[in-house]
Write a protein that holds these residues in place. Structure first.
Motif, short mmCIF file in Angstrom:
data_model
loop_
_atom_site.label_atom_id
_atom_site.label_comp_id
_atom_site.label_asym_id
_atom_site.label_seq_id
_atom_site.Cartn_x
_atom_site.Cartn_y
_atom_site.Cartn_z
N ALA A 99 0.82 -1.23 0.00
CA ALA A 99 0.00 0.00 0.00
C ALA A 99 0.85 1.27 0.00
CB ALA A 99 -0.92 0.00 1.23
N PHE A 100 2.13 1.11 0.38
CA PHE A 100 2.96 2.30 0.59
C PHE A 100 2.97 3.28 -0.59
CE2 PHE A 100 6.83 4.75 1.02
CZ PHE A 100 6.83 5.08 2.36
N PRO A 101 3.22 2.82 -1.81
CA PRO A 101 3.25 3.78 -2.93
C PRO A 101 1.88 4.44 -3.13
CG PRO A 101 4.15 1.66 -3.59
CD PRO A 101 3.55 1.46 -2.24
N LEU A 102 0.81 3.72 -2.82
CA LEU A 102 -0.53 4.29 -3.00
C LEU A 102 -0.81 5.35 -1.95
CD1 LEU A 102 -2.48 0.97 -3.65
CD2 LEU A 102 -1.39 2.48 -5.31
N LYS A 103 -0.41 5.04 -0.69
CA LYS A 103 -0.57 6.03 0.38
C LYS A 103 0.23 7.28 0.07
CE LYS A 103 -0.02 4.54 4.68
NZ LYS A 103 0.40 3.59 5.75
N ALA A 104 1.45 7.06 -0.44
CA ALA A 104 2.30 8.21 -0.77
C ALA A 104 1.68 9.05 -1.88
CB ALA A 104 3.69 7.73 -1.18
N ALA A 105 0.86 8.40 -2.71
CA ALA A 105 0.21 9.13 -3.80
C ALA A 105 -1.17 9.65 -3.37
CB ALA A 105 0.07 8.22 -5.02
N ASN A 106 -1.50 9.53 -2.08
CA ASN A 106 -2.77 10.02 -1.54
C ASN A 106 -3.99 9.38 -2.18
OD1 ASN A 106 -1.58 11.83 0.30
ND2 ASN A 106 -1.22 13.28 -1.38
N MET A 107 -3.89 8.12 -2.52
CA MET A 107 -5.04 7.45 -3.12
C MET A 107 -6.08 7.17 -2.02
SD MET A 107 -5.13 3.85 -5.16
CE MET A 107 -4.45 4.40 -6.70
N PRO A 108 -7.36 7.31 -2.32
CA PRO A 108 -8.39 7.02 -1.31
C PRO A 108 -8.32 5.56 -0.85
CG PRO A 108 -9.37 8.05 -3.25
CD PRO A 108 -7.94 7.81 -3.58
N LYS A 109 -8.72 5.35 0.42
CA LYS A 109 -8.60 4.02 1.05
C LYS A 109 -9.24 2.90 0.23
CE LYS A 109 -6.31 3.44 4.85
NZ LYS A 109 -6.29 4.39 5.92
N ALA A 110 -10.46 3.15 -0.24
CA ALA A 110 -11.19 2.10 -0.94
C ALA A 110 -10.46 1.69 -2.21
CB ALA A 110 -12.60 2.58 -1.27
N ALA A 111 -10.00 2.68 -2.94
CA ALA A 111 -9.26 2.39 -4.17
C ALA A 111 -7.97 1.65 -3.87
CB ALA A 111 -8.96 3.69 -4.91
N GLN A 112 -7.35 2.02 -2.75
CA GLN A 112 -6.13 1.32 -2.34
C GLN A 112 -6.39 -0.18 -2.19
OE1 GLN A 112 -4.07 2.67 1.15
NE2 GLN A 112 -4.13 4.81 0.54
N GLN A 113 -7.48 -0.50 -1.43
CA GLN A 113 -7.81 -1.90 -1.18
C GLN A 113 -7.93 -2.67 -2.49
OE1 GLN A 113 -7.71 -3.15 1.70
NE2 GLN A 113 -7.66 -1.25 2.89
N GLU A 114 -8.61 -2.03 -3.45
CA GLU A 114 -8.86 -2.67 -4.73
C GLU A 114 -7.54 -3.00 -5.43
OE1 GLU A 114 -11.27 -0.74 -8.14
OE2 GLU A 114 -12.49 -0.74 -6.31
N ARG A 115 -6.66 -2.00 -5.42
CA ARG A 115 -5.38 -2.17 -6.13
C ARG A 115 -4.50 -3.20 -5.43
NH1 ARG A 115 -4.77 2.32 -9.48
NH2 ARG A 115 -2.66 1.70 -9.99
N ILE A 116 -4.54 -3.20 -4.11
CA ILE A 116 -3.72 -4.17 -3.37
C ILE A 116 -4.19 -5.58 -3.71
CG2 ILE A 116 -3.16 -5.06 -1.08
CD1 ILE A 116 -3.49 -2.11 -0.10
N ALA A 117 -5.51 -5.76 -3.72
CA ALA A 117 -6.06 -7.08 -4.03
C ALA A 117 -5.67 -7.50 -5.45
CB ALA A 117 -7.58 -7.05 -3.88
N TRP A 118 -5.71 -6.55 -6.36
CA TRP A 118 -5.36 -6.84 -7.75
C TRP A 118 -3.90 -7.26 -7.88
CZ3 TRP A 118 -2.06 -3.38 -10.61
CH2 TRP A 118 -1.90 -3.72 -11.95
N ALA A 119 -3.00 -6.47 -7.28
CA ALA A 119 -1.57 -6.78 -7.39
C ALA A 119 -1.24 -8.09 -6.67
CB ALA A 119 -0.74 -5.64 -6.79
N ALA A 120 -1.85 -8.28 -5.49
CA ALA A 120 -1.58 -9.51 -4.74
C ALA A 120 -2.09 -10.71 -5.52
CB ALA A 120 -2.24 -9.44 -3.37
N GLY A 121 -3.21 -10.54 -6.23
CA GLY A 121 -3.76 -11.62 -7.03
C GLY A 121 -2.83 -12.01 -8.17
#
Lengths: 343, 320
Positions: A99-121
């Motif tokens: 999540a670190f790069p997403l947090k650093a880019a100020n991405m909203p929490k919900a969108a972060q979750q989605e992206r983390i799940a996608w990358a982890a998948g």
């Protein structure tokens, strides 16, 4: 998606006269897997770090996607990097690492979750999200590092020897995974390694570097079959290309061990013949290597295990190389000479 | 030994010759000095202190007559003791919070590359290498009620003397740092910060350099700027080492009596008294050894707690 280009890029570290990277010009293609291959100290990692913005160049320019980024900090370059040590944040869980790069880019929490799940998948690490880096194996850490790089969908991946901390067995499967991953995300990737097997096996193109210069840039087969100079000829290939002086022309003749065969096996015409004095044989399972000399030069011949060897250690036999496999190099500069017939 | 030498030689040597090669013998032997040291200089005094605190022993009458917890009761009943107890905690906590903040800033500055860095590092370390008594004396002179150079500077700046913008108290020719209770307390705090800051800085500096360059690079590439890296990466990674620095600082400050003894002698009117100094004044100067021992034993629970936390930290770093 982006093309990475460097122009006249030079890096001189304080206090040392020689340039670590000496006026390099190179451009990737879009979505390409470009490998920087060379021995340690050749400047490949320095070049990668300059592209990443972690090392300021002494001279020259870096372009990503046609934009000059030379003076931009790393975070403004839309790149992601995977380090040899993986450089995971030890105090954060796998999920927080990704999540670190997403947090650093100020991405909203919900969108972060989605992206983390996608990358982890994509990397198959869904079940590891709650763990800390120290609870992971080398291969798992490498995937987490890749997920962290992937999650922001960067324009460019920069990979610095990401497989060198894996054991030999794991490395082979990681090579395969990494290449498939790169094909799937189709993101321009610059990959630094000193391991020619990784370079040959994964690269769309390979840039062979030595002492801050690029000796040759081309697809793996071209690097192997048509080396531009004696450095590339002897660095790529294991065992390396044999180099034998040609007294008639004052050149060096280069040929691969697998093309160096007993003369009887080939036609007399269309082949260069050498008296090969054999010292010893090395049995490697699938193949055998014959170590010996042609004149003063050390030469190696390689035989598949299916081919009988007609010569004993201690004896001298007539060996030959098909002319089309004979490469000619300038003995002084080491550069390749244009093909011509051998007497 | 050559092949020709008979093996009998070996058999004839006495086994006692190899006594020191046995771990079971060598280990205890090497540990012995430490054990003697700890028993004689830590164990015995501690037992003595407990015995004294439960008796009516004085400098004049050294017979140990058991009086129960009377010494503790008397201590708590004393207003100066309560002031000393409060001061000990306030000085320790406030100075360590200040040290933590300042040491983090200093360590960050000193970990950067700049000209003259080695000289600055040396200067920062100086207060720590100076003996406490000398440092405290230096402060005593610096804050002298008549000749204080700080007062001189303040006077020149127009902050001290008639018409001072700081208020009525600052209208005299001198600030009288050690004569006002609040200023004297501030002084003791400052000396403690001055004294423990260097060690904390060096510890944190070591912690900062121990963060792998790759991790900092990764944070850079991942898009974190300076403050985010500070809050998300550096401080969390430094936390264990910060705890070490703070625990050391607590031990130094909590048990220290030199600063108070030299700079203020507990005054004015016992406003800067701490447990260690009060124990000394009651037990040694006042001659009431039992009282002194009881006061000093109030330090014990906190120090046991700190020691336990240090051991836990040490064990944790061992297992990682």
């Amino acid at each position: 998606m982006a093309v990475v280009e460097v122009r006249g890029l030079t890096k001189r570290f304080d206090g040392t006269g020689a340039a670590a990277v000496d006026g390099i010009d190179i451009a990737s293609r879009d979505g390409e897997f470009l490998v920087l291959l060379g021995p340690s100290g050749c400047g490949k990692t320095t070049l990668l770090r300059m592209i990443g913005g972690l090392e300021p160049p002494t001279a020259g320019d870096i372009l990503i996607g046609g934009r000059v980024v030379t003076d931009l900090p790393p975070r403004a370059r839309q790149i992601a990097m995977v380090f040899q040590s993986y450089a995971l944040y030890p105090h954060m869980s796998v999920k927080d690492n990704i999540a670190f790069p997403l947090k650093a880019a100020n991405m909203p929490k919900a969108a972060q979750q989605e992206r983390i799940a996608w990358a982890a998948g994509i990397l198959g690490i869904d079940h590891l999200l709650g763990r800390k880096p120290r609870q992971l194996s080398g291969g798992q850490r490498q995937r987490v590092a890749l997920a962290r790089a992937l999650v922001r969908e960067p324009n460019v991946f920069l990979l610095d020897e990401p497989l060198s901390n894996l054991d030999a067995q794991r490395r082979a499967s990681a090579r395969d995974e990494l290449q498939q991953f790169q094909r799937r995300v189709a993101t321009t990737t610059i990959y630094v390694t000193h391991d020619q097997v990784e370079a040959m096996g994964m690269g769309d193109r390979i840039a062979v570097m030595e002492q801050g210069h690029i000796r040759q840039l081309g697809p793996p087969q071209e690097i192997y079959d048509e080396p531009a100079d004696t450095f590339v000829a002897t660095f790529v290939g294991s065992p390396p290309m044999n180099l034998v002086p040609d007294p008639a022309a004052g050149d060096l003749l280069g040929f691969r061990p697998e093309h160096f065969q007993p003369a009887a096996a080939d036609g007399v015409n269309g082949a260069a013949r050498f008296p090969f004095h054999v010292h010893r044989m090395e049995y490697l399972g699938a193949e055998r290597l014959l170590y010996g000399e042609v004149g003063e030069a050390k030469v190696i011949a390689r035989f598949p295990v299916t081919v009988p060897i007609p010569v004993e250690p201690g004896a001298t036999a007539e060996f030959a190389v098909p002319l089309r496999h004979l490469k000619r190099f300038d003995a002084k500069t080491g550069l390749r000479r244009p093909a011509r017939s051998v007497s | 030994m050559t092949a020709g030498t008979p093996a009998v030689d070996l058999v004839e040597q006495r086994p006692s010759r190899y006594l020191l090669d046995r771990a079971g013998v060598l280990g205890p032997l090497l540990l012995l000095p430490t054990v003697v040291y700890i028993v004689a200089l830590v164990g015995v005094p501690l037992v003595l202190a407990i015995l004294y605190s439960l008796s009516d022993v004085t400098v004049g009458d050294q017979s140990l007559d058991f009086v129960g917890l009377r010494n503790f009761g008397d201590a708590i009943g004393n207003a100066t003791f309560r002031q000393a107890l409060r001061n000990t905690f306030v000085f320790t906590l406030v100075s360590q919070v200040a040290v933590l903040v300042l040491a983090n800033i200093l360590a960050l500055v000193l970990s950067a590359d700049f000209k003259g860095k080695r000289l600055v590092r040396f200067l920062v370390l100086l207060p720590w290498t100076t003996p406490i008594a000398l440092g405290a004396l230096g402060w005593l002179w610096t804050l002298d009620n008549v000749y204080s150079p700080i007062d001189f500077v303040l006077r020149r700046l127009g902050l001290l003397g008639i018409g001072s913008p700081l208020g009525q108290r600052w209208e005299g020719t001198n600030a009288l740092w050690l004569a006002w209770p609040d200023l004297a307390q501030l002084t003791v705090l400052t000396v403690h910060v001055w004294r423990t800051l260097p060690l904390a800085t060096v510890i944190l500096l070591a912690g900062l350099t121990a963060i792998p360059q790759d991790v900092k690079d990764a944070a850079n590439v991942d898009g974190a700027g300076f403050f985010r890296q500070l809050v998300w990466i550096r401080i969390p990674l430094l936390l264990p080492i910060m705890a070490v620095a703070v625990l050391y600082g607590i031990v130094f400050t909590f048990t220290d009596m030199t600063v108070v003894f030299i700079v203020t002698r507990g005054g004015p009117v016992d406003s800067t008294q701490v447990l260690a100094s009060w124990a000394y004044f009651r037990g040694i100067e006042g001659g009431s050894l039992g009282q002194g021992a009881a006061i000093a034993l109030f330090l014990f629970p906190v120090l046991v707690g700190v020691a336990a936390m240090m051991l836990r930290l040490a064990r944790r770093t061992e297992t990682v």
